[in-house]
Scaffold this active site. Structure first.
Site, PDB file in Angstrom:
ATOM      1  N   ASP A  87      19.578  11.086  20.299  1.00 40.83           N
ATOM      2  CA  ASP A  87      19.320  12.132  19.323  1.00 40.83           C
ATOM      3  C   ASP A  87      20.438  12.124  18.289  1.00 40.83           C
ATOM      4  O   ASP A  87      21.513  11.577  18.523  1.00 40.83           O
ATOM      5  CB  ASP A  87      19.295  13.509  20.000  1.00 40.83           C
ATOM      6  N   THR A  98      21.233  15.327  16.224  1.00 41.80           N
ATOM      7  CA  THR A  98      21.857  16.645  16.143  1.00 41.80           C
ATOM      8  C   THR A  98      22.573  17.013  17.432  1.00 41.80           C
ATOM      9  O   THR A  98      21.971  17.040  18.501  1.00 41.80           O
ATOM     10  CB  THR A  98      20.806  17.719  15.808  1.00 41.80           C
ATOM     11  N   ARG A 108      21.216  18.796   2.823  1.00 41.59           N
ATOM     12  CA  ARG A 108      20.220  19.841   2.586  1.00 41.59           C
ATOM     13  C   ARG A 108      20.684  20.629   1.362  1.00 41.59           C
ATOM     14  O   ARG A 108      21.778  21.192   1.359  1.00 41.59           O
ATOM     15  CB  ARG A 108      20.110  20.756   3.795  1.00 41.59           C
ATOM     16  N   THR A 159      15.444  10.747  15.650  1.00 43.97           N
ATOM     17  CA  THR A 159      15.712  12.106  15.214  1.00 43.97           C
ATOM     18  C   THR A 159      14.467  12.759  14.636  1.00 43.97           C
ATOM     19  O   THR A 159      13.537  12.075  14.210  1.00 43.97           O
ATOM     20  CB  THR A 159      16.838  12.116  14.149  1.00 43.97           C
ATOM     21  N   ASP A 219      14.827  14.756  12.057  1.00 43.97           N
ATOM     22  CA  ASP A 219      15.183  15.084  10.678  1.00 43.97           C
ATOM     23  C   ASP A 219      14.506  14.158   9.684  1.00 43.97           C
ATOM     24  O   ASP A 219      13.896  13.142  10.039  1.00 43.97           O
ATOM     25  CB  ASP A 219      16.701  15.001  10.510  1.00 43.97           C
ATOM     26  N   ARG A 222      11.724  11.864  11.932  1.00 41.89           N
ATOM     27  CA  ARG A 222      10.572  12.723  12.222  1.00 41.89           C
ATOM     28  C   ARG A 222       9.895  12.309  13.529  1.00 41.89           C
ATOM     29  O   ARG A 222       8.679  12.178  13.614  1.00 41.89           O
ATOM     30  CB  ARG A 222       9.565  12.693  11.065  1.00 41.89           C
TER      31      ARG A 222
END
Length: 1073
Positions: A418, A420, A616, A675, A677, A731
């Site tokens: 992963d 995060t 972000r 991930t 993200d 994703r």
């Protein structure tokens, strides 16, 4: 219930949850719409990794729709009638007690919990133990109680050591389980009561506030701006806003789109509300996944009974023989079966030598040869070595649930991690700021995201410095003051240094998390915490700005997922104007800005540039207006705003991640980031930590990164045709992770998979070694994993790999030592068949008890000392070992045969030197050249003097050669006299070498010392060991030791000369896939 103990940036493990399917009322505006709703898939349909298992949606339908409709399709009034409850007054206490007795406690059961019986059975279920049990039975059957008792003690020792270690490991992992909320507030008998979450029943009305953990699956009845974090269940990274007024018509709406439902173990991140319990315990969505993991994956409902019975028999047989498990387990089990077959072959040879005239003496000799083949102490030494490795792992923040995973992790070729919280810190920081006048700020070297003094801020003014050269200043530029004011005031987070209680500015509607890092604590949403910390770097905290400007909050328009922005209105006493501060996503802010198209285009281009760096991006705007001219509506406040700049935030990598990734590359291990993200964010982090090399071309990067949707669209054949598997998958859904593991397996590689969510559990089970997160992982993930990271840190995985490699190296060392002894004994006993006494019976060169003593007492502690050897300095410079070859490499096989022949030959030389020499005359007896007496295998008689002294000499020779071998096999190619040239040099370096491993040194000294009482103690020598005291024979023993060392050193020199088994370091290791 209460506040979480960590502010974590969750990553999505599914595509964004979009849309309300067939919502009848209250469908909110924004990007959610019916057309995009089909993108999201329920977790139930994603978890398909277990072969032939029933899909989750079938389990869900069978449980929840068997008698009643889905609660998200019912109005609150209909649900009240169905569950016979009252939203205002709750259940009657008596009715709640009756339902608790009927439906049971509200808890998710473990896979099977702690079962001492199964842990005990696991210790017996291996081939080597089965062989030892058979030998023990044969020994007792022929009334050889001493040998049978010793073997029984060995079996008991193996079982006890393994049981204790496995039981402790299970207890350790149980202490990490904290999935369910411990307490919650419910309405019962018109009173609000705080009860244990286990006591919640269907129909209970639960009251929830920000920070609470949902105790069961609820249908939301009413709520104020309520959002939940469902990342552990759906994988959605952002909190999901809930709408109690929505009623959904479609029973198959994905979990993430059921906005009128709250699910067990999710967190309330914003707002408050109450809901009716519709499912508890194993009937919750989390419980259904746990139930799936408990099911037998090899059988389904359509399997015929006879076939199912036969499959269970095969599985049980393979389990008993140890043929299911890690590569080392399988190799050792097969090796034990080969040894057993070899023992039978040797027994046949013994029986054939006696012309199949088998009496008790011949049978004992056959068993003796069989015992010599088997390394009786192997299991105990292996288990103790792994237990020591487990403790070493615990110090490195890795909790080992299964000892077998300890060696398995050392052979990995691929790590799927992963992002995060594992590769990154799991907390947001404001990385870059861009102001409208072109000034930029960058935060660098931040190690504590909550500490405003951590790291440094550098500013660059593009107008005055066209080359973009950064200069560090200690004060805030005047052009940035209003921008920082907005970050500080348009913010509900509080950050404190722990010396005083934080302000109560955080509204009840904020996401709440608290973590103490370097004495700093933060409460609020991760994004707002990062912005508040950035403002505090310049002494502009919310409290300070409010006090300096004498500003009072007039109104707040909170963030909502439908509008993606937040606005606050402040005023000052005696002022006719008010200040409006707004922050939000650029796409929703652009229509609200009072700016030209060129300015908007400039903002859009800069935002895309920041997003390309994996940040972000938030737009910050301001407006001053007369109080009388401002209406109370949100639309009035959020209009004609003046853009101030952009803020780019991200979850920074852990400081140690880049070094750990580089270490993996050098070791030939491929690191893959899987991930949830966005692909730009994932690519930026992958470049920063080194997963994507900086020297990669654009084309190479494009092949190394891939959206999960594109990967899932490929067939298995297309994936197998890829030259290399992608290093970054963005994703990701749970099914994507499972397919990645399967693709790695099809390439013959060995992989580690990390995960934290409930939906990661199938991938953890599918991987060769599943590693769950200890801080932020769900209980279901921990239960499916082989290891748990106590600190959720990627570097800890690399530590585990290094420890696994050390263990594998040491296993090879003590296996070589044990097997050399066995080969020498077999060679000695087979040739011993030629030594016939007066009655034509073969004479034991070594008695059975001498063999067991050498194998169990002398060799065991030496092998254990080898198991405690430190890691070689070059251990992470080698490529992963070949899993197809396993632990028995060509070098090990050749070495054990060579050393075994050396040792066996010298033992035969020692035996024959006593029997066929004039040594007996030195003791005053008659010269009996080659005399072997009679019946010397059973008990002592005067004719056995020569044989008993020859046995003692042989035993002493074997023992001392084993002691020397323990030091020689510390390295397979280097000389004992120059084993660590990096550390020691000179003629006396051998003393440093043997002292380096103090346990092994002690074992050698003890082995040397204990040889003498075994030979010289009266009664024990002749009655138990069937040998007697020796004198001048020690010269033969010393001669054999010197000859053995010369042979081994010559063998190693030959290997070095011809580079056999010598690894050339400094060359780049190649990855498996």
């Amino acid at each position: 219930m209460g506040i979480e103990d960590q502010s974590v940036v969750e990553e999505s493990t599914e595509p964004p949850i979009c849309g309300f399917t067939n919502a009848t009322t209250g469908t909110p505006p924004g990007p959610r719409n019916q057309d995009t709703a089909t993108i999201a898939a329920p977790i139930a349909t994603r978890i398909t990794s277990l072969p032939n298992s029933t899909p989750l949606e079938k389990i869900a339908s069978s449980v929840t729709r068997e008698n009643h409709p889905e609660p998200h399709t019912l109005t609150v009034e209909d649900l009240e009638q169905l569950l016979e409850t009252d939203v205002k007054n709750g259940l009657d206490s008596g009715e709640a007690a009756r339902r608790l007795a009927q439906y049971g406690p509200n808890k998710v059961e473990g896979a099977h919990g702690l079962s001492a019986w199964k842990i005990l059975l696991r210790q017996v279920s291996n081939s080597l133990t089965m062989v030892l049990i058979l030998v023990m039975a044969l020994s007792f059957a022929i009334n050889d109680y001493i040998e049978g008792g010793v073997i029984a003690a060995v079996i008991l020792l193996n079982i006890v050591v393994g049981f204790v270690q496995d039981y402790r490991a299970e207890q350790t992992i149980q202490s990490l389980y904290a999935l369910s909320a411990p307490t919650c507030k419910v309405i019962r008998s018109e009173q609000i009561a705080t009860i244990k979450a286990e006591s919640v029943v269907k129909g209970d009305v639960v009251i929830l506030n920000v920070g609470d953990i949902v105790p069961a699956d609820l249908r939301l009845v009413n709520g104020l701006n309520l959002s939940t974090d469902e990342a552990l269940l759906t994988g959605e990274s952002l909190p999901i806003s809930k709408r109690p007024d929505v009623v959904l018509n479609d029973a198959d709406v994905p979990l993430g789109d059921r906005v009128n439902m709250l699910y067990s173990a999710s967190n309330i991140t914003r707002g408050r509300g109450r809901g009716i319990v519709v499912a508890t315990g194993m009937d919750t969505e989390v419980g259904k996944i746990a139930q799936l993991l408990r099911a037998n994956p090899s059988l389904d409902d359509d399997t015929p009974p006879l076939e199912a019975y036969w499959k269970r028999i095969k599985v049980n047989i393979r389990g008993i023989l140890g043929l299911d498990g890690t590569p080392l387990q399988v190799k050792l089990s097969k090796f034990a079966l080969i040894l057993f077959a070899f023992a039978i072959l040797l027994a046949v040879i013994v029986f054939s030598a006696s012309l199949w005239n088998i009496d008790d003496e011949v049978l004992i000799y056959g068993i003796c040869v069989g015992v010599a083949v088997i390394p009786e102490s192997l299991i105990a030494v292996l288990t103790i070595s792994m237990a020591v490795g487990t403790k070493a792992m615990a110090k490195g923040n890795v909790i080992v649930r299964k000892l077998s995973a300890l060696e398995a992790v050392g052979g990995v070729t691929n790590i799927c991690s992963d992002k995060t919280g594992t590769l990154t810190q799991g907390k947001m920081i404001t990385r870059k700021v861009w102001l409208r006048n072109g000034s930029t700020a960058t935060v660098e070297a931040c190690t504590h995201p909550f500490d405003p003094s951590s790291g440094k801020v550098t500013w660059s003014d593009q107008e005055s410095e066209p080359h973009g050269e950064l200069k560090s200043i200690s004060r805030l530029p005047s052009t940035a003051k209003k921008f920082i004011e907005c970050l500080s005031l348009c913010n509900n987070a509080t950050v404190a240094d722990g010396k005083s209680a934080p302000n109560d500015d955080a509204a009840e509607t904020s996401t709440t998390s608290t973590v103490a890092i370097s004495n700093w604590t933060a409460v609020g949403e991760p994004t707002e915490i990062a912005l508040q910390v950035f403002a505090m770097r310049f002494g502009m905290s919310k409290a300070t700005v409010s006090q300096v400007n004498d500003a009072t909050l007039l109104a707040e328009h909170p963030f909502d997922s439908s509008c993606k922005r937040m606005t606050v209105v402040y005023s000052s006493p005696g002022s006719d104007s008010v200040s409006i501060y707004t922050k939000g996503a650029l796409e929703v802010m652009l229509p609200l800005l009072d700016a030209s198209d060129d300015v908007k285009a400039e903002f859009t281009a800069k935002a895309e540039s920041l997003a390309a760096e994996g940040l972000r991006v938030l737009c910050v705007a301001y407006r001053a207006v007369d109080r009388a001219a401002l209406a109370d509506t949100r639309e009035a406040a959020e209009s004609n705003l003046t853009p101030l700049g952009l803020a780019g935030l991200y979850d920074p990598p852990r400081l140690e991640t880049a070094g750990a990734v580089q270490k993996c590359k050098v070791a030939g291990i491929s690191v893959h980031m899987l991930t949830g993200d966005h692909i730009k964010t994932a690519t930026a982090i992958a470049r920063e930590v080194g997963i994507l090399s900086s020297d990669m071309t654009t084309a190479e990067t494009a092949h190394a990164t891939m959206p999960a949707a594109a990967f899932d669209a490929l067939t298995d054949t297309q994936i197998d045709e890829m030259e290399k598997l992608p290093l970054v998958l963005a994703r990701c859904s749970p099914s994507t992770k499972v397919r990645m593991v399967e693709a790695i397996h099809r390439r013959g590689a060995f992989c580690v998979m990390t995960g934290d969510g409930v939906n990661d559990s199938p991938a953890l089970k599918k991987a060769d070694v599943g590693i769950a997160m200890g801080l932020n992982g769900s209980d279901v993930a921990k239960e499916a994993a082989d290891m748990v990271l106590a600190d959720d840190n990627f570097a800890s995985i690399v530590t585990a790999v290094e420890e696994g490699r050390r263990l594998f190296d040491n296993i090879q060392k003590f296996l070589l030592h044990l097997l050399v002894s066995n080969i020498a004994q077999v060679l000695l006993l087979l040739i011993g068949l030629a030594f016939k006494d007066r009655n034509g019976k073969s004479v034991f060169p070594l008695s059975p008890i001498e063999i067991l003593w050498a194998n169990l007492i002398t060799s065991s502690f030496l092998a254990l000392g080898l198991g405690l050897e430190e890691a070689q300095p070059d251990i992470m410079l080698r490529p992963p070992r070949n899993l197809r070859i396993g632990i028995f490499t060509n070098e090990i096989i050749i070495d054990k045969m060579a050393y075994g022949i050396f040792m066996g030959s010298l033992c035969i030389a020692a035996f024959t030197s006593v029997i066929y020499s004039t040594i007996p005359a030195l003791y005053g007896g008659p010269q009996r050249y080659g005399a072997l007496g009679y019946d010397c295998n059973n008990e002592y008689n005067p004719s056995c003097d020569n044989v008993y002294r020859a046995r003692a000499t042989t035993y002493a020779t074997l023992s001392f050669l084993l002691l020397v071998t323990a030091w020689e096999v510390k390295h397979f190619t280097r000389s004992l006299f120059n084993m660590y040239p990096e550390l020691y040099s000179g003629p006396f370096s051998v003393f440093n070498t043997v002292w380096k491993n103090k346990f092994l040194f002690g074992a050698v000294v003890a082995g040397f010392a204990i040889t003498f009482p075994v030979i010289y103690l009266p009664v024990i020598d002749r009655t138990v060991f069937k040998h007697q005291a020796i004198g001048v024979e020690w010269a033969i023993v010393m001669g054999c030791v010197i000859a053995y060392m010369a042979l081994v050193e010559t063998w190693k020199a030959g290997k070095r000369r011809f580079r056999k088994g010598v690894i050339v370091y400094g060359l780049p290791a190649t990855s498996a896939v």
